[in-house]
Design a protein around this motif. Sequence first.
Motif, PDB file in Angstrom:
ATOM      1  N   UNK A 164      46.796  38.138  38.490  1.00  0.00           N
ATOM      2  CA  UNK A 164      46.568  37.723  39.871  1.00  0.00           C
ATOM      3  C   UNK A 164      47.262  36.402  40.173  1.00  0.00           C
ATOM      4  N   UNK A 165      47.846  36.310  41.374  1.00  0.00           N
ATOM      5  CA  UNK A 165      48.409  35.022  41.795  1.00  0.00           C
ATOM      6  C   UNK A 165      47.291  33.999  41.955  1.00  0.00           C
ATOM      7  N   UNK A 166      46.193  34.425  42.543  1.00  0.00           N
ATOM      8  CA  UNK A 166      45.008  33.575  42.673  1.00  0.00           C
ATOM      9  C   UNK A 166      43.791  34.417  42.293  1.00  0.00           C
ATOM     10  N   UNK A 167      43.021  33.930  41.344  1.00  0.00           N
ATOM     11  CA  UNK A 167      41.808  34.623  40.911  1.00  0.00           C
ATOM     12  C   UNK A 167      40.632  33.656  41.014  1.00  0.00           C
ATOM     13  N   UNK A 168      39.530  34.155  41.525  1.00  0.00           N
ATOM     14  CA  UNK A 168      38.296  33.375  41.604  1.00  0.00           C
ATOM     15  C   UNK A 168      37.236  34.131  40.810  1.00  0.00           C
ATOM     16  N   UNK A 169      36.671  33.452  39.835  1.00  0.00           N
ATOM     17  CA  UNK A 169      35.697  34.100  38.961  1.00  0.00           C
ATOM     18  C   UNK A 169      34.376  33.340  39.017  1.00  0.00           C
ATOM     19  N   UNK A 170      33.308  34.087  39.211  1.00  0.00           N
ATOM     20  CA  UNK A 170      31.977  33.513  39.130  1.00  0.00           C
ATOM     21  C   UNK A 170      31.415  33.750  37.734  1.00  0.00           C
ATOM     22  N   UNK A 171      31.215  32.657  37.012  1.00  0.00           N
ATOM     23  CA  UNK A 171      30.605  32.735  35.680  1.00  0.00           C
ATOM     24  C   UNK A 171      29.129  32.363  35.853  1.00  0.00           C
ATOM     25  N   UNK A 172      28.251  33.343  35.756  1.00  0.00           N
ATOM     26  CA  UNK A 172      26.835  33.107  36.042  1.00  0.00           C
ATOM     27  C   UNK A 172      25.963  33.505  34.860  1.00  0.00           C
ATOM     28  N   UNK A 173      25.152  32.569  34.397  1.00  0.00           N
ATOM     29  CA  UNK A 173      24.177  32.914  33.371  1.00  0.00           C
ATOM     30  C   UNK A 173      23.033  33.724  33.959  1.00  0.00           C
ATOM     31  N   UNK A 174      22.693  33.384  35.195  1.00  0.00           N
ATOM     32  CA  UNK A 174      21.586  34.049  35.875  1.00  0.00           C
ATOM     33  C   UNK A 174      22.118  34.718  37.139  1.00  0.00           C
TER      34      UNK A 174
END
Length: 272
Positions: free
Chosen positions: A56-66
Amino acid sequence: MKISRSRCLILSFVLVCGLFPEVPADVEEASDGLSTDREPRWLTDIPATKEFIAAAEVAVIGFFQDLEIPIVSVFRSLVQQFQDVSFGISNHSEVLAHYNVTSSSICLFRLVDNEQLHLDAEEIENLDAAKLSRFIHTNNLHWVTEYSPMIAAGLFNTMVQTHLLLMINKASPEFEETMRRYQTTAKLFQGQILFVLVDTSKRENGKVVAYFKLKESQLPALAIYDSVDDKWDTLPITEVTVEKVQGFCEGFLSGALLRDHRAEEDPGKEEL
């Protein structure tokens, strides 16, 4: 009041003017009325996450424990607002540990300058859709990024000091082919130059054209500048080719085209 009149600072004002306009109503609401056709990609292991980011040129990732915290639903709702951004989500401990996430975090990865921007747990605790949308808008830089006041902040918040602007009317018949060539050239200068498109059909973009002392009769044109050393140059160009753009960029980077425009300033304008 006496202040510095560095043209670089003036340019930053010109570009960033209007940086925080009203957020559209469809962004204010986290989920109401939005289609659910798109969803974040679930990332279940480290190889899949690396592959996702690299593609991806731009990637947004949510890293969530909960996954029950409020920001998760806000994050998922914004997928519909950014069709040119890849969204991923993960709650797998191995993935979070690999990216040094100890609680929860939202990370934006940019291929154009290999930048990684993080919103940590404290920052996302009270984050709403409008604020998260603004963060993504501001930092959404691609191989070729179309100029807008909000994007301007992202341009100045990068380690890449040299920016190239293509000023052209998007309604022109040659635009599609021009953009293809411009984007091809952008990939040759990854990490060295940020490539920007300025649509000259928009009246509000006239101030950008005027800053570089270009007339309408000289458009389309290229403008290249160093955002730190205040060096810039322009090239009216009737046909955009990879060879012409590459030569212009290489000449600037080598110093062959560099001009210090501070010397051109009217001394009488040093005080406001």
